[in-house]
Design a protein around this motif. Structure first.
Motif, PDB file in Angstrom:
ATOM      1  N   PHE A 138      -9.504   1.238  -0.498  1.00  0.00           N
ATOM      2  CA  PHE A 138     -10.403   0.832   0.585  1.00  0.00           C
ATOM      3  C   PHE A 138      -9.776   1.233   1.910  1.00  0.00           C
ATOM      4  CE2 PHE A 138      -7.778  -2.691  -0.838  1.00  0.00           C
ATOM      5  CZ  PHE A 138      -7.191  -3.177   0.324  1.00  0.00           C
ATOM      6  N   GLY A 139     -10.604   1.660   2.846  1.00  0.00           N
ATOM      7  CA  GLY A 139     -10.094   2.021   4.171  1.00  0.00           C
ATOM      8  C   GLY A 139      -9.482   3.400   4.211  1.00  0.00           C
ATOM      9  N   PRO A 140      -8.799   3.691   5.338  1.00  0.00           N
ATOM     10  CA  PRO A 140      -8.279   5.045   5.547  1.00  0.00           C
ATOM     11  C   PRO A 140      -7.252   5.445   4.496  1.00  0.00           C
ATOM     12  CG  PRO A 140      -7.944   3.645   7.508  1.00  0.00           C
ATOM     13  CD  PRO A 140      -8.471   2.768   6.430  1.00  0.00           C
ATOM     14  N   GLN A 141      -7.292   6.704   4.116  1.00  0.00           N
ATOM     15  CA  GLN A 141      -6.282   7.228   3.204  1.00  0.00           C
ATOM     16  C   GLN A 141      -5.091   7.725   4.010  1.00  0.00           C
ATOM     17  OE1 GLN A 141      -7.199   9.179  -0.285  1.00  0.00           O
ATOM     18  NE2 GLN A 141      -9.392   8.724  -0.253  1.00  0.00           N
ATOM     19  N   PRO A 142      -3.877   7.738   3.503  1.00  0.00           N
ATOM     20  CA  PRO A 142      -3.512   7.249   2.172  1.00  0.00           C
ATOM     21  C   PRO A 142      -3.561   5.721   2.097  1.00  0.00           C
ATOM     22  CG  PRO A 142      -1.540   7.783   3.419  1.00  0.00           C
ATOM     23  CD  PRO A 142      -2.702   8.179   4.271  1.00  0.00           C
ATOM     24  N   TYR A 143      -3.693   5.231   0.855  1.00  0.00           N
ATOM     25  CA  TYR A 143      -3.677   3.778   0.645  1.00  0.00           C
ATOM     26  C   TYR A 143      -2.235   3.323   0.439  1.00  0.00           C
ATOM     27  CZ  TYR A 143      -8.511   4.880  -0.695  1.00  0.00           C
ATOM     28  OH  TYR A 143      -9.793   5.349  -0.721  1.00  0.00           O
ATOM     29  N   PRO A 144      -1.881   2.163   0.966  1.00  0.00           N
ATOM     30  CA  PRO A 144      -0.551   1.632   0.645  1.00  0.00           C
ATOM     31  C   PRO A 144      -0.475   1.287  -0.840  1.00  0.00           C
ATOM     32  CG  PRO A 144      -1.869  -0.015   1.789  1.00  0.00           C
ATOM     33  CD  PRO A 144      -2.687   1.248   1.769  1.00  0.00           C
ATOM     34  N   LYS A 145       0.739   1.302  -1.383  1.00  0.00           N
ATOM     35  CA  LYS A 145       0.878   0.956  -2.809  1.00  0.00           C
ATOM     36  C   LYS A 145       0.372  -0.466  -3.055  1.00  0.00           C
ATOM     37  CE  LYS A 145       5.285   2.253  -3.446  1.00  0.00           C
ATOM     38  NZ  LYS A 145       6.517   2.708  -4.115  1.00  0.00           N
ATOM     39  N   LYS A 146       0.737  -1.357  -2.147  1.00  0.00           N
ATOM     40  CA  LYS A 146       0.257  -2.743  -2.201  1.00  0.00           C
ATOM     41  C   LYS A 146       0.687  -3.405  -0.903  1.00  0.00           C
ATOM     42  CE  LYS A 146       4.337  -4.263  -4.716  1.00  0.00           C
ATOM     43  NZ  LYS A 146       4.895  -4.858  -5.913  1.00  0.00           N
ATOM     44  N   SER A 147       0.106  -4.558  -0.594  1.00  0.00           N
ATOM     45  CA  SER A 147       0.457  -5.285   0.629  1.00  0.00           C
ATOM     46  C   SER A 147       0.520  -6.775   0.331  1.00  0.00           C
ATOM     47  CB  SER A 147      -0.607  -5.076   1.716  1.00  0.00           C
ATOM     48  OG  SER A 147      -0.719  -3.715   2.024  1.00  0.00           O
ATOM     49  N   LEU A 148       1.567  -7.420   0.825  1.00  0.00           N
ATOM     50  CA  LEU A 148       1.666  -8.877   0.681  1.00  0.00           C
ATOM     51  C   LEU A 148       0.572  -9.519   1.532  1.00  0.00           C
ATOM     52  CD1 LEU A 148       3.593 -11.109  -0.551  1.00  0.00           C
ATOM     53  CD2 LEU A 148       4.567 -11.276   1.749  1.00  0.00           C
ATOM     54  N   PRO A 200       4.502   8.229   4.180  1.00  0.00           N
ATOM     55  CA  PRO A 200       5.295   9.410   3.833  1.00  0.00           C
ATOM     56  C   PRO A 200       4.790  10.629   4.576  1.00  0.00           C
ATOM     57  CG  PRO A 200       4.480   8.290   1.863  1.00  0.00           C
ATOM     58  CD  PRO A 200       3.795   7.658   3.028  1.00  0.00           C
ATOM     59  N   GLY A 201       5.695  11.534   4.881  1.00  0.00           N
ATOM     60  CA  GLY A 201       5.340  12.771   5.560  1.00  0.00           C
ATOM     61  C   GLY A 201       6.535  13.693   5.490  1.00  0.00           C
ATOM     62  N   PRO A 202       6.490  14.789   6.247  1.00  0.00           N
ATOM     63  CA  PRO A 202       7.651  15.675   6.244  1.00  0.00           C
ATOM     64  C   PRO A 202       8.897  14.901   6.675  1.00  0.00           C
ATOM     65  CG  PRO A 202       5.831  16.593   7.531  1.00  0.00           C
ATOM     66  CD  PRO A 202       5.434  15.203   7.167  1.00  0.00           C
ATOM     67  N   ASN A 203       9.981  15.060   5.984  1.00  0.00           N
ATOM     68  CA  ASN A 203      11.241  14.347   6.280  1.00  0.00           C
ATOM     69  C   ASN A 203      11.084  12.841   6.269  1.00  0.00           C
ATOM     70  OD1 ASN A 203      12.581  16.761   6.730  1.00  0.00           O
ATOM     71  ND2 ASN A 203      11.768  16.843   8.827  1.00  0.00           N
ATOM     72  N   ASN A 204      10.200  12.353   5.470  1.00  0.00           N
ATOM     73  CA  ASN A 204      10.023  10.897   5.415  1.00  0.00           C
ATOM     74  C   ASN A 204       9.407  10.505   4.075  1.00  0.00           C
ATOM     75  OD1 ASN A 204       9.460   8.203   5.747  1.00  0.00           O
ATOM     76  ND2 ASN A 204       8.437   8.427   7.740  1.00  0.00           N
TER      77      ASN A 204
END
Ligand SMILES: O=[N+]([O-])c1ccc(O[C@@H]2O[C@@H](CO)[C@H](O)[C@H]2O)cc1
Length: 781
Positions: free
Chosen positions: A678-688, A590-594
């Motif tokens: 874990f890892g760089p922020q932002p974190y994904p909500k979840k990953s398959l 997410p970011g500006p316009n996204n």
């Protein structure tokens, strides 16, 4: 623009090539190319050594004339087989009788919903078998320009239907299974056929707001590139040993991909080890021309052709190389060794397909028409549709209880769909069973009304038969959605709503208060929230483009002969989503316009999440508790890893006990999602991170799914594109609404699993410098 006329001409030629060169009596009989005990590279090199420079350049196009004086026949490189042998320049269906049709499976977007890699291998094996039978009758080539494996980033994309969906892990796993079936394994002596992973890379838009695929420059950060856009291609090249790649129309960070040495050489061949010289890159059709115009990247046509050849585009789809490489050579824009390299790659690949070898030495030369459209392949096409159809809403009305005195209204443009069920890139199917056909096979009364055609028009002339059908029936089924009139190659969608006319009709039909089912058809998701929230609509199913037996599969699920277990392979966004993010914005986060893209990053509320899908029963699940709260040391995980590519090392195989607590036997797809900090922020909500389909779990019984997690699936991508294992808190969840969860930690120092080759610091386009690794239209002059 592409040379549409030139390509249209290509569609008409190149159909009748000799099956293979004559290595017994022909002029090549004493050349090493005919020596089956020499290596493919030596054989191809010996052949190409005989070519003059003019003959070499003559054979750089998709329609290759061969070399008549050497007895080398013409070869048509362009054959398609997206979900079955498909009409294309290299494929010649007979007008009747033998070889007049081939099995037509569901579109990949629906196959993706099965989350069943073994099914994908089985489908691809049928496709390659039928392709070989057609080739033996001199009706196709031996290489096929499939799969389309660009992750489906934006719901508007007209070609998302050709892909298995939005998730890079899912696509990587799917394409590995597919290539296994198409090619016959990782490195068989004879490949069944050669597959072509396309479109490399960053191609996932047809036309939007003045941008179109031939000129568009996709701006992609290294982080998004490695995390999202490239994993399926890495799976193709590095893990599946695919025989061919196709570079795309678009530019990537300022460089048209077919002229991009960084993508074609540094990433594809060097970093992913795709180096055996039996593999080639083809341009998308006339994409080399587009390097000159409209990309305006090369200042002359000759330069465009030479840029592509030098970068590693071995074959040009179209005639641009054949037309412009002669002058480019005269101008010294490329060396003869470069075109020789491309031809050696092409012919080594044909050698690996047995093109020059005696028929009796090759298993696939025995395949004939009797191997096409077999009872088993018909059953598989049906099974594939059954496994894939997704149930999105059910108030308990499904499965329908139908008796001989039941009357069913079947209404809508998809009710009697035939060709429509194939989506695009299709061939001639042996039959096309619509939902109407399938309903008519049941012992019930069927009242059919097409109602509105396509997306509908404002007139209500055709609506009277609809009310008549609804009046007379006990059950109403509305079959609608979208089709290739609004989503297709060259056409992205401008709305992700149901059409107003269809929604109007659905709303009025719901007022009957009868049991009512809506079939949402088509590849792209449409915002079905009005259907979900309407209490008078009993059930909603997504049926994609279900192929030759799609109607029967749908009807068997509706009537409970089969239990639904497909899962959405893409997010169903609310309709406003497309007004919140420009289609050209390639950022995932997410970011500006996204608001963020895909289930990993979208920060709004999806209508239906990726992975959604209901059953006719209920399941519970538990994960073996020995993993819970466990701490793993990063250094011991990496020091115990002996793979050449560390991301492939196993982390843990999690046993998941799945219990059917309801009363209907059903398949169940165990989806494993990783979440945590874990890892760089932002974190994904979840990953398959893994999935497994369990079959026919009986009521009251349990089956075990094994979710295999690798170090790669635990890793994250940093801003430079490096794949890193990070310390932190992790949780593995089973299913979209978690049925089971296990928490664990990783401790120690971050460990590099894959150091990403950095792109050249500045990418130049006509004096304007583009810098990669950023989000948006950032130009440095
Ligand atoms: O002009 N034509 O006839 C023509 C036909 C197809 C076409 O699409 C391209 O050709 C396909 C080749 O596999 C790629 O997936 C697609 O991007 C582009 C142009």
């Amino acid at each position: 623009m592409t040379g549409l006329l030139g390509l249209a001409t290509l569609l008409l030629v190149g159909k009748a090539a000799a099956l293979s060169p004559d290595c017994v009596n022909g002029p090549l009989r004493n050349n090493t190319v005919c020596n089956t005990s020499a290596t493919p590279l030596d054989r191809a090199t010996a052949l190409i050594d005989l070519f003059t420079i003019a003959e070499k350049i003559n054979n750089t196009g998709s329609t290759s004339p061969g070399v008549p004086r050497l007895g080398l026949p013409p070869y048509q490189w362009w054959s398609e087989a997206l979900h079955g042998v498909a009409s294309s320049p290299g494929v010649n269906f007979s007008s009747s009788g033998n070889y007049s049709y081939a099995t037509s499976f569901p579109q990949p977007i629906l196959l993706g919903a099965a989350f069943d890699d073994a099914l994908i291998t089985a489908v691809a094996t049928v496709v390659s078998t039928e392709a070989r039978a057609f080739n033996n009758a001199n009706r196709t080539g031996l290489d096929f320009w499939t799969p389309n494996i660009n992750p489906w980033r934006d719901p508007r994309w007209g070609r998302g239907q050709e892909t298995p969906g939005e998730d890079p892990y899912h696509l990587s796993s799917y394409v590995h299974a597919l290539i296994d079936g198409l090619q016959g394994g990782y490195d068989p002596k004879y490949k069944r056929v050669v597959a072509t992973c396309k479109h490399f890379a960053g191609y996932d838009m047809e036309t939007w707001n003045g941008n179109f695929r031939y000129q568009w420059d996709a701006q992609i950060s290294s982080q998004d590139l490695v995390e999202y856009y490239l994993p399926p291609f890495q799976s193709c090249a590095r893990d599946s040993n695919v025989g061919a790649f196709m570079c795309s129309y678009n530019a990537f960070n300022g460089v048209p991909t077919c002229a991009d040495e960084y993508l074609l050489q540094t990433v594809l061949r060097e970093h992913w080890g795709w180096t055996n010289e039996q593999q080639w890159v083809v341009s998308d059709c006339d994409a080399v021309q587009n390097i000159f115009m409209p990309h305006d990247y090369a200042s002359t046509r000759e330069q465009a052709a030479a840029d592509a050849l030098n970068a590693g585009t071995d074959i040009n789809c179209g005639t641009y190389y054949q037309n412009h490489l002669p002058a480019a050579f005269a101008q010294g824009l490329f060396n003869e060794s470069t075109v020789t390299r491309s031809l050696v790659r092409q012919y080594s690949s044909l050698i690996r397909l047995g093109y020059f070898d005696p028929p009796e030495e090759q298993p696939y030369r025995a395949l004939t028409w009797s191997d096409v459209d077999t009872a088993a392949s018909q059953q598989l096409a049906y099974q594939a549709a059954v496994e894939s159809i997704v149930l999105l809403k059910n108030d308990g009305t499904l499965p329908l209880s139908v008796k001989s005195n039941t009357s069913i209204a079947l209404i809508g443009d998809w009710a009697n769909a035939t060709k429509q069920m194939q989506g695009n890139y299709f061939g001639v199917a042996p039959y096309l069973h619509s939902p109407l056909y399938a309903a008519q096979q049941l012992n019930v009364t069927v009242n059919y009304a097409q109602g509105i055609g396509g997306q509908g028009d404002p007139t209500t002339n055709n609506w009277l038969p609809v009310w008549d059908a609804a009046d007379k029936s006990d059950i109403i089924i509305f079959a609608g959605g979208i089709d290739n009139s609004v989503e297709s190659e060259g056409m992205d969608r401008v709305s992700i709503n149901w059409s107003g006319a269809q929604l109007d009709m659905i709303g009025q039909l719901a007022q009957y208060g009868k049991p009512m089912v809506v079939l949402q058809m088509g590849g792209g998701q449409i915002d079905s929230s009005p259907i979900v929230s309407n209490p008078n609509i009993s059930a909603l199913l997504w049926g994609g483009y279900p192929g030759q037996d799609g109607g029967v599969a749908i009807m068997d699920i509706l009537t409970g002969k089969k239990a639904s277990a497909g899962r959405l392979p893409a997010t169903q966004y609310p309709s406003e989503y497309i007004r919140q993010v420009p289609m050209t914005n390639m950022s995932l986060r997410p970011g500006p316009n996204n608001p963020g893209r895909t289930y990993k990053w979208y920060n709004g509320t999806a209508v239906f999440e990726f992975g959604s899908g209901m059953h006719y029963t209920n399941f519970s699940a538990s994960i073996n508790s020995t993993y819970n709260s466990k701490n793993f040391s990063i250094s011991s995980l990496t020091s115990n890893c002996n793979e050449s590519y560390m991301d492939r090392c196993t982390f843990q195989n999690f046993a998941v006990d799945v219990h059917n607590t309801g009363s209907v036997a059903s398949d169940y797809v165990a989806l494993g999602f990783l979440t945590g900090s874990f890892g760089p922020q932002p974190y994904p909500k979840k990953s398959l991170v893994n999935y497994q389909r369990l079959f026919n779990v009986k009521p009251g019984s349990s089956e075990t799914a094994t979710l295999n997690l690798t170090l790669g699936s635990l890793s994250r991508i940093d801003e430079m594109g490096n794949r890193v294992l990070y310390p932190g808190e992790y949780a593995l969840m089973v299913d979209t609404t978690p049925l089971a969860m296990v928490n664990f930690t990783l401790s120690g120092q971050p460990a590099m699993l894959d150091k990403w080759p950095q792109p050249p610091p500045a990418r130049t386009q006509n004096g304007t410098y583009y810098v990669s690794g950023f989000d948006g239209e950032q130009l440095l002059n």
